[in-house]
Write a protein that holds these residues in place. Structure first.
Motif, short mmCIF file in Angstrom:
data_model
loop_
_atom_site.label_atom_id
_atom_site.label_comp_id
_atom_site.label_asym_id
_atom_site.label_seq_id
_atom_site.Cartn_x
_atom_site.Cartn_y
_atom_site.Cartn_z
N HIS A 124 0.89 -1.45 0.06
CA HIS A 124 0.17 0.14 -0.01
C HIS A 124 0.95 1.19 0.08
O HIS A 124 0.54 2.22 -0.72
CB HIS A 124 -0.92 -0.23 1.24
CG HIS A 124 -2.10 -0.84 1.11
ND1 HIS A 124 -1.95 -2.37 1.52
CD2 HIS A 124 -3.50 -0.69 0.82
CE1 HIS A 124 -3.19 -2.93 1.32
NE2 HIS A 124 -4.01 -1.82 0.70
N ASP A 125 2.11 1.32 0.76
CA ASP A 125 2.76 2.44 0.80
C ASP A 125 3.43 2.62 -0.59
O ASP A 125 3.52 3.74 -1.02
CB ASP A 125 3.86 2.12 1.91
CG ASP A 125 3.43 2.04 3.37
OD1 ASP A 125 2.33 2.77 3.57
OD2 ASP A 125 4.04 1.13 4.06
N ILE A 126 4.10 1.57 -1.15
CA ILE A 126 4.86 1.61 -2.44
C ILE A 126 3.63 2.27 -3.42
O ILE A 126 3.97 3.04 -4.37
CB ILE A 126 5.03 0.29 -2.82
CG1 ILE A 126 6.29 -0.33 -1.99
CG2 ILE A 126 5.75 0.04 -4.23
CD1 ILE A 126 6.64 -1.70 -2.04
N SER A 137 -1.47 1.33 -8.71
CA SER A 137 -2.42 0.39 -7.81
C SER A 137 -1.37 -0.78 -6.83
O SER A 137 -0.47 -1.10 -7.39
CB SER A 137 -3.58 -0.30 -8.81
OG SER A 137 -2.84 -1.47 -9.44
N VAL A 138 -2.31 -1.07 -5.91
CA VAL A 138 -1.71 -2.24 -5.05
C VAL A 138 -1.80 -3.39 -5.84
O VAL A 138 -0.56 -4.13 -5.83
CB VAL A 138 -2.64 -2.39 -4.03
CG1 VAL A 138 -1.99 -3.61 -3.09
CG2 VAL A 138 -2.57 -1.33 -2.71
N ARG A 139 -2.61 -3.66 -6.81
CA ARG A 139 -2.59 -4.74 -7.57
C ARG A 139 -1.28 -4.78 -8.62
O ARG A 139 -0.51 -5.94 -8.92
CB ARG A 139 -3.95 -4.88 -8.49
CG ARG A 139 -4.04 -6.20 -9.29
CD ARG A 139 -5.36 -6.06 -9.93
NE ARG A 139 -5.40 -7.43 -10.89
CZ ARG A 139 -6.50 -7.73 -11.41
NH1 ARG A 139 -7.57 -6.91 -11.61
NH2 ARG A 139 -6.54 -8.66 -12.28
N THR A 140 -1.01 -3.64 -9.04
CA THR A 140 0.26 -3.53 -9.72
C THR A 140 1.60 -3.73 -9.11
O THR A 140 2.43 -4.43 -9.41
CB THR A 140 0.25 -2.08 -10.54
OG1 THR A 140 -0.90 -2.02 -11.49
CG2 THR A 140 1.49 -2.02 -11.32
N VAL A 141 1.30 -3.26 -7.72
CA VAL A 141 2.78 -3.68 -6.96
C VAL A 141 2.75 -5.00 -6.68
O VAL A 141 3.86 -5.52 -6.94
CB VAL A 141 2.54 -2.76 -5.80
CG1 VAL A 141 3.65 -3.20 -4.70
CG2 VAL A 141 2.30 -1.10 -5.99
#
Length: 210
Positions: free
Chosen positions: A166-168, A175-179
């Motif tokens: 989430h931080d990244i 998006s978190v999904r992309t991370v």
């Protein structure tokens, strides 16, 4: 429970903590010791099913006790508790037929699971140790780092700073999904296992090269 256990640790608080915890869980603690010689003598005399040993003790280490048990054909199954993550110690533990190997900081959380595995004849090695060794084996390979894209390097650098997905996502405006997809790709490229801690350990080991 009928399984008999001997515990040895040269730190009185750790010894008492493990003894009290396992006793409260119904395990049969038949002896305890604060140094390696006393621990080995208890094993020879009492022939416990399991010996839970600190890897570093005065007079004789947990590894030396495990080696002596193997050499003298003692049936006691050894569980080692340690702060050490060195690959050499891990390899020696396996060489000496050690049945359990767990980190001290997770001893209370893992010891019961470890003992249950050992009772059932299944060796138990802490996931934290396995993850650390897996990551450590790749730590000094620059070609591994060079295989990462600029985006992946940014993410690994942020992971080395203990940032969550989430931080990244917030820092990089994605998006978190992309991370998480990037994290999955990075793990595959680095040849790490899929345990949650592996990438964090690897990133910390290599933070000075990112």
């Amino acid at each position: 429970m009928n399984t008999s256990i001997v515990i040895a640790d040269d730190h009185p608080l750790m010894l008492r903590g493990l003894t009290d915890f396992l006793t409260s869980k119904g395990y049969n603690i038949i002896g305890s010791a604060q140094d390696g010689n006393a621990a080995y003598n208890l094993i020879v005399k009492l022939k416990p099913d399991i010996a839970v040993l600190d890897i570093r003790m005065p007079h004789r280490t947990g590894l030396e006790i495990a080696e002596a048990c193997k050499k003298n054909h003692l049936n006691t199954k050894v569980i080692l508790i340690t702060f050490d993550k060195e690959e050499e110690l891990y390899d020696k533990a396996k060489e000496f037929n050690v049945f359990g190997y767990i980190l001290k900081e997770f001893a209370i959380e893992e010891i019961e699971t470890c003992i249950e595995h050992v009772i059932n004849g299944t060796p138990y090695f802490s996931e934290e140790i396995a993850s650390y060794l897996n990551a450590s084996n790749l730590a000094q390979r620059p070609e591994v780092i060079n295989s990462l894209t600029k985006s992946e390097l940014k993410i690994v650098k942020l992971i080395s700073e203990s940032k969550t997905s989430h931080d990244i996502a917030e820092d990089l405006s994605i998006s978190v999904r992309t991370v998480d997809k990037h994290r999955s790709n990075i793990v595959a490229k680095l040849g790490l296992d899929n345990k949650p801690t592996s990438l964090s350990i690897w990133a910390n080991l290599n933070k000075n090269h990112l």
